[in-house]
Design an enzyme around this catalytic site. Structure first.
Site, PDB file in Angstrom:
ATOM      1  N   TRP A 124      91.600 -91.478 157.219  1.00  0.00           N
ATOM      2  CA  TRP A 124      91.302 -90.857 158.520  1.00  0.00           C
ATOM      3  C   TRP A 124      91.628 -89.375 158.535  1.00  0.00           C
ATOM      4  CZ3 TRP A 124      93.567 -94.962 162.526  1.00  0.00           C
ATOM      5  CH2 TRP A 124      92.897 -96.180 162.324  1.00  0.00           C
ATOM      6  N   GLU A 150      92.028 -82.616 149.029  1.00  0.00           N
ATOM      7  CA  GLU A 150      92.455 -81.643 150.044  1.00  0.00           C
ATOM      8  C   GLU A 150      93.916 -81.241 149.835  1.00  0.00           C
ATOM      9  OE1 GLU A 150      90.985 -84.100 153.185  1.00  0.00           O
ATOM     10  OE2 GLU A 150      88.980 -83.697 152.396  1.00  0.00           O
ATOM     11  N   SER A 199      81.342 -88.949 150.794  1.00  0.00           N
ATOM     12  CA  SER A 199      80.157 -89.205 151.613  1.00  0.00           C
ATOM     13  C   SER A 199      79.614 -90.630 151.463  1.00  0.00           C
ATOM     14  CB  SER A 199      79.065 -88.171 151.343  1.00  0.00           C
ATOM     15  OG  SER A 199      79.540 -86.870 151.667  1.00  0.00           O
ATOM     16  N   GLY A 210      85.918 -91.369 154.064  1.00  0.00           N
ATOM     17  CA  GLY A 210      86.429 -90.423 155.057  1.00  0.00           C
ATOM     18  C   GLY A 210      85.667 -90.585 156.363  1.00  0.00           C
ATOM     19  N   GLY A 211      84.702 -89.717 156.592  1.00  0.00           N
ATOM     20  CA  GLY A 211      83.981 -89.654 157.865  1.00  0.00           C
ATOM     21  C   GLY A 211      83.504 -91.002 158.387  1.00  0.00           C
TER      22      GLY A 211
HETATM   23  P1  13P Z   1      83.976 -88.297 153.236  1.00  0.00           P
HETATM   24  O1  13P Z   1      83.658 -89.781 153.178  1.00  0.00           O
HETATM   25  O2  13P Z   1      84.041 -87.775 154.633  1.00  0.00           O
HETATM   26  O3  13P Z   1      83.083 -87.508 152.335  1.00  0.00           O
HETATM   27  O4  13P Z   1      85.466 -88.122 152.654  1.00  0.00           O
HETATM   28  C1  13P Z   1      85.774 -88.704 151.439  1.00  0.00           C
HETATM   29  C2  13P Z   1      87.227 -88.612 151.239  1.00  0.00           C
HETATM   30  O5  13P Z   1      87.785 -87.546 151.029  1.00  0.00           O
HETATM   31  C3  13P Z   1      88.021 -89.850 151.301  1.00  0.00           C
HETATM   32  O6  13P Z   1      89.314 -89.670 150.838  1.00  0.00           O
END
Ligand code: 13P
Length: 257
Positions: A10, A98, A214, A235-236
């Site tokens: 999240w 990140e 993604s 993620g998203g």
């Molecule tokens: P997204 O699914 O938003 O690209 O993020 C991937 C992610 O960094 C999961 O740890």
């Protein structure tokens, strides 16, 4: 056969109320799927307790997004691994891109965290992945080798039972640009070969490798159909049950096929 593992990261999102609602939505939707698929949600630290309570006994587990390797003490702003186990957290995500690229974490620091987390009995999701310029320079495998070598230094074959690898190409994170199934499969196969040489064939065969970057309901099935893709770190699309549950369903279907 490796049991698929779908985890939601999240990141730095949610309020208390939205985190609880999201956790409940995921728990409801995943209840019928956790027989075949491991599912985890990864809220920010401040909502871990509330989310743990909200998922209840649904079978959905809770992951932290980071931790510090030291014992509890004078480390202002950090969160100890003991605190994670104390609130019922089973997993910790370490080495996320990140944290590497925005917060400057090195393989050496990540390795200290990995070792400390394993010593506390937590499951570790170790993230690795190359930048776009590294891919363009044909450095992907070299970067993955370096991150695996560094992150898993002094981690034993026995300890690998508690480690999951997440391959997250940095250029695919939050960009809507997903690795193709072939690109994902090729990196995952490379990671598995690395584990075979560094450890042994049993560790290589048993360790799950998630793909992240993604992942969406409409691309999950083809990614999860790859022989070396054992789940997803999302993620998203993990921020709404409507988009997260279909990804868990795709993993469930991949077990049958
Ligand atoms: P997204 O699914 O938003 O690209 O993020 C991937 C992610 O960094 C999961 O740890």
């Amino acid at each position: 056969m490796r049991r698929p593992f779908v985890a939601g990261n999240w990141k730095m999102t949610q309020t208390h109320a939205s985190a609880v609602a999201l956790a409940k939505g995921v728990a409801d939707g995943a209840k019928a799927l956790v027989d075949q698929v491991d599912v985890a949600v990864g809220p920010p630290f401040v909502y871990l307790t509330a989310v743990k309570e909200a998922v209840g006994n649904s079978g959905v587990t809770v992951a932290a997004q980071n931790a510090y390797f030291e014992q509890p003490g004078a480390f202002t702003g950090e969160t100890a691994l003991d605190m994670l186990t104390d609130v019922g957290c089973q997993w910790v995500i370490l080495g996320h891109s990140e944290r590497r690229h925005v917060l400057g974490e090195t393989d050496e620091l990540i390795n200290k965290k990995v070792q400390a987390a394993l010593a506390k009995g937590l499951g570790v999701i170790l993230c690795v992945g190359e930048l776009i310029e590294e891919r363009k320079a044909d450095q992907t495998n070299a970067v993955l080798d370096r991150q695996m070598e560094g992150g898993l230094a002094d981690v034993t074959a026995e300890q690998m039972a508690k480690v999951v690898i997440a391959y997250e190409p940095v250029w695919a994170i939050g960009t809507g640009e997903t690795a193709t199934p072939d690109q994902a499969e090729s990196a995952h196969a490379h990671l598995r070969n690395w584990m075979q040489s560094r450890y042994n064939p049993d560790v290589a065969q048993a360790t799950r490798i998630q793909y992240g970057g993604s992942v969406k309901p409409d691309n999950a099935a083809e990614l999860l159909a790859q022989p070396n893709v054992d789940g997803a770190l999302v993620g998203g699309a993990s921020l709404k049950p409507e988009t997260f549950i279909p990804i868990i369903e795709a993993a469930h279907v991949s077990v049958a096929s």
